[in-house]
Design a protein around this motif. Structure first.
Motif, PDB file in Angstrom:
ATOM      1  N   SER A 153       0.873  -1.275  -0.056  1.00 54.50           N
ATOM      2  CA  SER A 153       0.031  -0.096  -0.127  1.00 54.50           C
ATOM      3  C   SER A 153       0.752   1.269   0.045  1.00 54.50           C
ATOM      4  CB  SER A 153      -0.776  -0.116   1.265  1.00 54.50           C
ATOM      5  OG  SER A 153      -0.237   0.340   2.378  1.00 54.50           O
ATOM      6  N   ASP A 154       0.130   2.535  -0.122  1.00 51.61           N
ATOM      7  CA  ASP A 154       1.040   3.481   0.170  1.00 51.61           C
ATOM      8  C   ASP A 154       1.295   3.709   1.587  1.00 51.61           C
ATOM      9  OD1 ASP A 154       2.332   5.944  -0.381  1.00 51.61           O
ATOM     10  OD2 ASP A 154       0.242   7.006  -0.709  1.00 51.61           O
ATOM     11  N   PHE A 155       2.516   4.868   1.908  1.00 52.22           N
ATOM     12  CA  PHE A 155       2.377   4.961   3.347  1.00 52.22           C
ATOM     13  C   PHE A 155       1.396   5.609   4.087  1.00 52.22           C
ATOM     14  CE2 PHE A 155       4.137   8.843   5.964  1.00 52.22           C
ATOM     15  CZ  PHE A 155       4.748   7.801   7.111  1.00 52.22           C
ATOM     16  N   ASP A 156       1.254   5.404   5.179  1.00 48.43           N
ATOM     17  CA  ASP A 156       0.186   5.652   6.210  1.00 48.43           C
ATOM     18  C   ASP A 156      -1.170   4.932   5.529  1.00 48.43           C
ATOM     19  OD1 ASP A 156       1.601   6.602   8.145  1.00 48.43           O
ATOM     20  OD2 ASP A 156       1.202   8.963   7.633  1.00 48.43           O
ATOM     21  N   PHE A 157      -1.043   3.920   4.949  1.00 46.06           N
ATOM     22  CA  PHE A 157      -2.347   3.276   4.567  1.00 46.06           C
ATOM     23  C   PHE A 157      -3.183   2.583   5.925  1.00 46.06           C
ATOM     24  CE2 PHE A 157      -4.962  -0.150   3.312  1.00 46.06           C
ATOM     25  CZ  PHE A 157      -5.989   0.492   2.582  1.00 46.06           C
ATOM     26  N   PHE A 158      -4.093   2.958   6.354  1.00 46.41           N
ATOM     27  CA  PHE A 158      -4.401   2.030   7.767  1.00 46.41           C
ATOM     28  C   PHE A 158      -5.597   1.183   7.448  1.00 46.41           C
ATOM     29  CE2 PHE A 158      -2.913   6.164   9.174  1.00 46.41           C
ATOM     30  CZ  PHE A 158      -1.892   5.572   9.905  1.00 46.41           C
ATOM     31  N   GLY A 159      -5.193   0.063   7.035  1.00 47.08           N
ATOM     32  CA  GLY A 159      -6.168  -0.943   6.586  1.00 47.08           C
ATOM     33  C   GLY A 159      -5.288  -2.243   6.443  1.00 47.08           C
ATOM     34  N   LYS A 160      -6.201  -3.511   6.530  1.00 48.93           N
ATOM     35  CA  LYS A 160      -5.582  -4.706   6.214  1.00 48.93           C
ATOM     36  C   LYS A 160      -4.416  -5.099   5.217  1.00 48.93           C
ATOM     37  CE  LYS A 160      -6.701  -9.712   6.354  1.00 48.93           C
ATOM     38  NZ  LYS A 160      -8.014 -10.599   5.975  1.00 48.93           N
TER      39      LYS A 160
ATOM     40  N   ASP B 211       0.712  -9.767   8.177  1.00 44.39           N
ATOM     41  CA  ASP B 211       0.026 -11.092   8.169  1.00 44.39           C
ATOM     42  C   ASP B 211      -0.881 -11.230   7.113  1.00 44.39           C
ATOM     43  OD1 ASP B 211      -1.991  -9.504   9.424  1.00 44.39           O
ATOM     44  OD2 ASP B 211      -1.921 -10.566  11.082  1.00 44.39           O
ATOM     45  N   ASN B 212      -0.980 -10.139   5.962  1.00 45.26           N
ATOM     46  CA  ASN B 212      -1.911 -10.234   5.010  1.00 45.26           C
ATOM     47  C   ASN B 212      -1.092 -11.009   3.866  1.00 45.26           C
ATOM     48  OD1 ASN B 212      -3.994 -10.068   3.120  1.00 45.26           O
ATOM     49  ND2 ASN B 212      -3.206  -7.693   2.633  1.00 45.26           N
ATOM     50  N   PHE B 213      -1.559 -12.000   3.324  1.00 45.97           N
ATOM     51  CA  PHE B 213      -0.625 -12.564   2.468  1.00 45.97           C
ATOM     52  C   PHE B 213      -1.672 -12.843   1.129  1.00 45.97           C
ATOM     53  CE2 PHE B 213       1.095 -14.151   6.213  1.00 45.97           C
ATOM     54  CZ  PHE B 213       2.529 -13.949   5.977  1.00 45.97           C
ATOM     55  N   ASP B 214      -2.706 -11.921   0.824  1.00 34.91           N
ATOM     56  CA  ASP B 214      -3.535 -11.970   0.024  1.00 34.91           C
ATOM     57  C   ASP B 214      -3.059 -10.622  -0.881  1.00 34.91           C
ATOM     58  OD1 ASP B 214      -5.757 -12.531  -2.089  1.00 34.91           O
ATOM     59  OD2 ASP B 214      -7.135 -11.266  -0.820  1.00 34.91           O
ATOM     60  N   LEU B 215      -2.074 -11.005  -1.511  1.00 34.33           N
ATOM     61  CA  LEU B 215      -1.246 -10.031  -2.355  1.00 34.33           C
ATOM     62  C   LEU B 215      -0.463 -10.679  -3.295  1.00 34.33           C
ATOM     63  CD1 LEU B 215       0.299  -7.868   0.482  1.00 34.33           C
ATOM     64  CD2 LEU B 215      -1.613  -7.109  -0.888  1.00 34.33           C
ATOM     65  N   PRO B 216      -0.355  -9.840  -4.622  1.00 37.29           N
ATOM     66  CA  PRO B 216       0.705 -10.416  -5.753  1.00 37.29           C
ATOM     67  C   PRO B 216       1.997 -10.937  -5.255  1.00 37.29           C
ATOM     68  CG  PRO B 216      -0.352  -8.481  -6.297  1.00 37.29           C
ATOM     69  CD  PRO B 216      -0.847  -8.464  -4.881  1.00 37.29           C
ATOM     70  N   GLN B 217       2.489 -11.914  -5.748  1.00 37.37           N
ATOM     71  CA  GLN B 217       3.870 -12.668  -5.217  1.00 37.37           C
ATOM     72  C   GLN B 217       4.888 -11.557  -5.087  1.00 37.37           C
ATOM     73  OE1 GLN B 217       3.936 -15.623  -3.880  1.00 37.37           O
ATOM     74  NE2 GLN B 217       5.878 -14.973  -2.972  1.00 37.37           N
ATOM     75  N   ASP B 218       5.026 -10.662  -6.340  1.00 37.36           N
ATOM     76  CA  ASP B 218       6.189  -9.435  -6.272  1.00 37.36           C
ATOM     77  C   ASP B 218       6.033  -8.741  -4.991  1.00 37.36           C
ATOM     78  OD1 ASP B 218       3.846  -8.535  -7.313  1.00 37.36           O
ATOM     79  OD2 ASP B 218       5.000  -7.339  -8.839  1.00 37.36           O
ATOM     80  N   ILE B 219       4.752  -8.351  -4.529  1.00 43.89           N
ATOM     81  CA  ILE B 219       4.576  -7.549  -3.548  1.00 43.89           C
ATOM     82  C   ILE B 219       4.911  -8.172  -2.154  1.00 43.89           C
ATOM     83  CG2 ILE B 219       3.052  -6.240  -2.056  1.00 43.89           C
ATOM     84  CD1 ILE B 219       1.555  -5.514  -4.768  1.00 43.89           C
TER      85      ILE B 219
END
Length: 243
Positions: free
Chosen positions: A179-186, A191-199
């Motif tokens: 996410s961007d800096f200071d994004f307050f969310g999951k 411990d959030n692994f629901d993201l693209p592999q490169d990220i």
């Protein structure tokens, strides 16, 4: 002086070349030699070498001393958001952007950054040491401990032991993060692994490398790192000068 001398030689060579061309029928060697002179002078038109900047040494400096990171290396990038209104507060709270922190934090950052460079990336800072007076400004805007540490208790940023960072390439191109800096969310949680592999790979590189050099992460903010033991340092209100 250097440029004047080079251009003088070049003009002389061009004159000789022109003269040689006119006399080519009479003396073919003159034109050939003059051409070689022109090529030699052109090849020599280079700017003098720029001397590398001289950086300060941390030797003999107490670990708790506040220092300016840019005085010790030019290998970092900066996007100090709280010196702008591009932050979750939507207000500028620093008079000017500088990355100061305690010497022991700088030592650890320098080592971590050398490790990152082996992977073709480097640290970019969003925030470093934060004077306690700035913490009060932030608390006045958003008086919610879920987002801003209560200035009475203080933040590890106020103690010179916390940094908010990301990674960029050695050519200053952004590296993809959750996410961007200071994004307050999951999406910003470690411990959030629901993201693209490169990220996930980029976040892992950031986390594992920082931990290797003595920093620990915050579960809900992928960008935030505290130096081990820094929580025991006193809250500070040291302020840097703005030029």
């Amino acid at each position: 002086m250097f440029k004047n001398r080079i251009w003088g030689l070049l003009l002389t060579a061009i004159f000789m070349f022109t003269l040689g061309c006119k006399e080519e029928v009479k003396n073919t060697n003159t034109a050939t030699n003059a051409k070689k002179v022109v090529e030699t002078v052109i090849d020599s038109i280079i700017e003098p070498k720029v001397e590398k900047p001289v950086f300060k040494s941390l030797e003999g400096i107490a670990d708790t001393t506040f220092v300016r990171l840019a005085d010790y290396s030019d290998g970092f990038a900066y996007d100090l958001r709280y010196a702008t209104d591009n932050n979750f507060l939507k207000e500028q709270v620093y008079d000017c952007g500088e990355c100061y922190t305690r010497a022991k934090t700088v030592k650890a950052l320098l080592k971590a950054n050398e490790e990152f460079k082996k992977h073709g990336v480097k640290i970019k800072f969003y925030d470093c040491y934060r004077p306690n007076s700035v913490q009060y400004k932030m608390w006045k805007i958003v008086p919610n401990p879920q987002y801003v540490a209560n200035p009475v208790k203080g933040s590890i940023h106020n103690k010179g032991g916390a940094v908010d960072i990301t990674l960029v390439t050695l050519d200053d191109e952004e590296v993809k993060m959750p996410s961007d800096f200071d994004f307050f969310g999951k999406r910003a949680y470690h411990d959030n692994f629901d993201l693209p592999q490169d990220i996930l790979d980029n976040r892992k590189l950031l986390k594992e490398t920082m931990e290797k050099y003595g920093f620990w992460s915050t579960r809900t903010e992928w960008w935030h790192y505290n130096l081990q033991g820094a929580s025991h340092d006193p809250i500070a209100n040291f302020k840097w000068d703005c030029e």
